[in-house]
Design a protein around this motif. Structure first.
Motif, PDB file in Angstrom:
ATOM      1  N   GLN A  91      20.019  73.729  42.570  1.00 25.48           N
ATOM      2  CA  GLN A  91      21.372  73.407  43.037  1.00 25.48           C
ATOM      3  C   GLN A  91      21.924  74.428  44.027  1.00 25.48           C
ATOM      4  N   VAL A  92      21.319  75.600  44.129  1.00 31.72           N
ATOM      5  CA  VAL A  92      21.849  76.684  44.961  1.00 31.72           C
ATOM      6  C   VAL A  92      21.693  76.338  46.436  1.00 31.72           C
ATOM      7  N   ARG A  93      22.761  76.608  47.189  1.00 25.82           N
ATOM      8  CA  ARG A  93      22.791  76.360  48.632  1.00 25.82           C
ATOM      9  C   ARG A  93      21.829  77.311  49.342  1.00 25.82           C
ATOM     10  N   GLU A  94      21.117  76.801  50.328  1.00 24.79           N
ATOM     11  CA  GLU A  94      20.135  77.631  51.028  1.00 24.79           C
ATOM     12  C   GLU A  94      20.759  78.456  52.138  1.00 24.79           C
ATOM     13  N   ASN A  95      21.744  77.876  52.872  1.00 27.36           N
ATOM     14  CA  ASN A  95      22.416  78.664  53.909  1.00 27.36           C
ATOM     15  C   ASN A  95      23.680  79.256  53.295  1.00 27.36           C
ATOM     16  N   LYS A  96      23.589  80.525  52.923  1.00 23.16           N
ATOM     17  CA  LYS A  96      24.678  81.209  52.224  1.00 23.16           C
ATOM     18  C   LYS A  96      25.803  81.563  53.187  1.00 23.16           C
ATOM     19  N   PHE A  97      27.027  81.587  52.670  1.00 25.19           N
ATOM     20  CA  PHE A  97      28.187  82.014  53.439  1.00 25.19           C
ATOM     21  C   PHE A  97      28.333  83.525  53.292  1.00 25.19           C
ATOM     22  N   GLU A  98      28.594  84.198  54.398  1.00 26.47           N
ATOM     23  CA  GLU A  98      28.754  85.644  54.389  1.00 26.47           C
ATOM     24  C   GLU A  98      30.235  85.992  54.495  1.00 26.47           C
ATOM     25  N   PHE A  99      30.858  86.316  53.364  1.00 27.43           N
ATOM     26  CA  PHE A  99      32.251  86.739  53.345  1.00 27.43           C
ATOM     27  C   PHE A  99      32.490  87.564  52.090  1.00 27.43           C
ATOM     28  N   ASN A 100      33.614  88.269  52.062  1.00 24.94           N
ATOM     29  CA  ASN A 100      33.957  89.109  50.922  1.00 24.94           C
ATOM     30  C   ASN A 100      35.401  88.857  50.518  1.00 24.94           C
ATOM     31  N   VAL A 101      35.807  89.468  49.419  1.00 22.99           N
ATOM     32  CA  VAL A 101      37.187  89.389  48.971  1.00 22.99           C
ATOM     33  C   VAL A 101      38.071  90.099  49.995  1.00 22.99           C
ATOM     34  N   GLY A 102      39.199  89.487  50.328  1.00 23.81           N
ATOM     35  CA  GLY A 102      40.118  90.053  51.302  1.00 23.81           C
ATOM     36  C   GLY A 102      39.978  89.445  52.684  1.00 23.81           C
ATOM     37  N   ASP A 103      38.894  88.726  52.934  1.00 23.08           N
ATOM     38  CA  ASP A 103      38.690  88.094  54.237  1.00 23.08           C
ATOM     39  C   ASP A 103      39.579  86.862  54.368  1.00 23.08           C
ATOM     40  N   THR A 104      40.047  86.611  55.578  1.00 15.81           N
ATOM     41  CA  THR A 104      40.771  85.378  55.867  1.00 15.81           C
ATOM     42  C   THR A 104      39.756  84.382  56.400  1.00 15.81           C
ATOM     43  N   VAL A 105      39.686  83.225  55.767  1.00 14.33           N
ATOM     44  CA  VAL A 105      38.663  82.237  56.105  1.00 14.33           C
ATOM     45  C   VAL A 105      39.293  80.883  56.398  1.00 14.33           C
ATOM     46  N   VAL A 106      38.572  80.074  57.177  1.00 12.37           N
ATOM     47  CA  VAL A 106      38.909  78.667  57.371  1.00 12.37           C
ATOM     48  C   VAL A 106      37.767  77.877  56.765  1.00 12.37           C
ATOM     49  N   LEU A 107      38.125  77.004  55.841  1.00  9.19           N
ATOM     50  CA  LEU A 107      37.138  76.260  55.082  1.00  9.19           C
ATOM     51  C   LEU A 107      37.246  74.794  55.450  1.00  9.19           C
ATOM     52  N   ASP A 108      36.138  74.165  55.805  1.00  6.37           N
ATOM     53  CA  ASP A 108      36.097  72.726  56.052  1.00  6.37           C
ATOM     54  C   ASP A 108      35.620  72.065  54.769  1.00  6.37           C
ATOM     55  N   TYR A 109      36.520  71.289  54.149  1.00  7.87           N
ATOM     56  CA  TYR A 109      36.240  70.676  52.852  1.00  7.87           C
ATOM     57  C   TYR A 109      36.297  69.160  52.983  1.00  7.87           C
ATOM     58  N   ARG A 110      35.255  68.482  52.531  1.00  6.96           N
ATOM     59  CA  ARG A 110      35.170  67.032  52.635  1.00  6.96           C
ATOM     60  C   ARG A 110      35.964  66.400  51.494  1.00  6.96           C
ATOM     61  N   ILE A 111      36.913  65.530  51.855  1.00  8.59           N
ATOM     62  CA  ILE A 111      37.766  64.867  50.876  1.00  8.59           C
ATOM     63  C   ILE A 111      37.513  63.370  50.935  1.00  8.59           C
ATOM     64  N   LYS A 112      37.423  62.751  49.766  1.00 10.54           N
ATOM     65  CA  LYS A 112      37.215  61.302  49.698  1.00 10.54           C
ATOM     66  C   LYS A 112      38.522  60.650  49.274  1.00 10.54           C
ATOM     67  N   GLU A 113      39.015  59.743  50.123  1.00 17.04           N
ATOM     68  CA  GLU A 113      40.233  58.997  49.824  1.00 17.04           C
ATOM     69  C   GLU A 113      39.885  57.514  49.850  1.00 17.04           C
ATOM     70  N   GLY A 114      39.778  56.934  48.685  1.00 18.08           N
ATOM     71  CA  GLY A 114      39.367  55.532  48.601  1.00 18.08           C
ATOM     72  C   GLY A 114      37.927  55.396  49.043  1.00 18.08           C
ATOM     73  N   SER A 115      37.706  54.581  50.077  1.00 19.52           N
ATOM     74  CA  SER A 115      36.356  54.406  50.590  1.00 19.52           C
ATOM     75  C   SER A 115      36.089  55.284  51.802  1.00 19.52           C
ATOM     76  N   LYS A 116      37.108  56.004  52.263  1.00 23.91           N
ATOM     77  CA  LYS A 116      36.970  56.842  53.457  1.00 23.91           C
ATOM     78  C   LYS A 116      36.745  58.304  53.078  1.00 23.91           C
ATOM     79  N   GLU A 117      36.055  59.008  53.960  1.00 28.36           N
ATOM     80  CA  GLU A 117      35.875  60.447  53.802  1.00 28.36           C
ATOM     81  C   GLU A 117      36.385  61.140  55.046  1.00 28.36           C
ATOM     82  N   ARG A 118      37.009  62.300  54.848  1.00 30.75           N
ATOM     83  CA  ARG A 118      37.479  63.083  55.987  1.00 30.75           C
ATOM     84  C   ARG A 118      37.304  64.545  55.655  1.00 30.75           C
ATOM     85  N   ILE A 119      37.390  65.368  56.695  1.00 34.83           N
ATOM     86  CA  ILE A 119      37.255  66.812  56.513  1.00 34.83           C
ATOM     87  C   ILE A 119      38.626  67.438  56.667  1.00 34.83           C
TER      88      ILE A 119
END
Length: 116
Positions: free
Chosen positions: A11-39
């Motif tokens: 289950q572990v992701r192969e391309n790891k994210f490189e960040f630490n605590v305290g960093d400001t990040v922008v996260l693209d998260y896939r959301i499912k609303e009904g039958s549609k998906e958006r980021i």
């Protein structure tokens, strides 16, 4: 090898994210609303990273319209599309819970200076 560890290792992701605590990040998260998906983008400061292996999670905090919002994301979730570090934070703790009590400029984390 233990069968549970073997299943978790798949289950572990192969391309790891490189960040630490305290960093400001922008996260693209896939959301499912009904039958549609958006980021949806979620921008904030990483206040904690916990767990190991496939159970590893991180919590991002942002302030929107005067209200603090914290979301916890699984590190290995397929719903997490991308993570981009905007600012590197200069912190001395692994959990930044004290940011919850701060308001305004006091809630900022100092930026780490990079010397060449």
């Amino acid at each position: 090898m233990d069968i549970i560890k073997q299943i978790e290792q798949e289950q572990v992701r192969e391309n790891k994210f490189e960040f630490n605590v305290g960093d400001t990040v922008v996260l693209d998260y896939r959301i499912k609303e009904g039958s549609k998906e958006r980021i949806q983008k979620f921008e904030g400061t990483v206040i904690k990273i916990q767990g190991t292996g496939s159970r590893k999670t991180f919590t991002v905090r942002r302030v929107a319209y005067g209200t603090g919002i914290e979301r916890t994301f699984p590190m290995n979730s397929p719903r997490v599309e991308a993570l981009k570090v905007i600012r590197k934070g200069k912190v001395r703790r692994s959990k930044l819970y004290y940011l919850r009590d701060r308001v305004g400029k006091a809630a900022k984390v100092k930026e780490k200076q990079s010397f060449r």
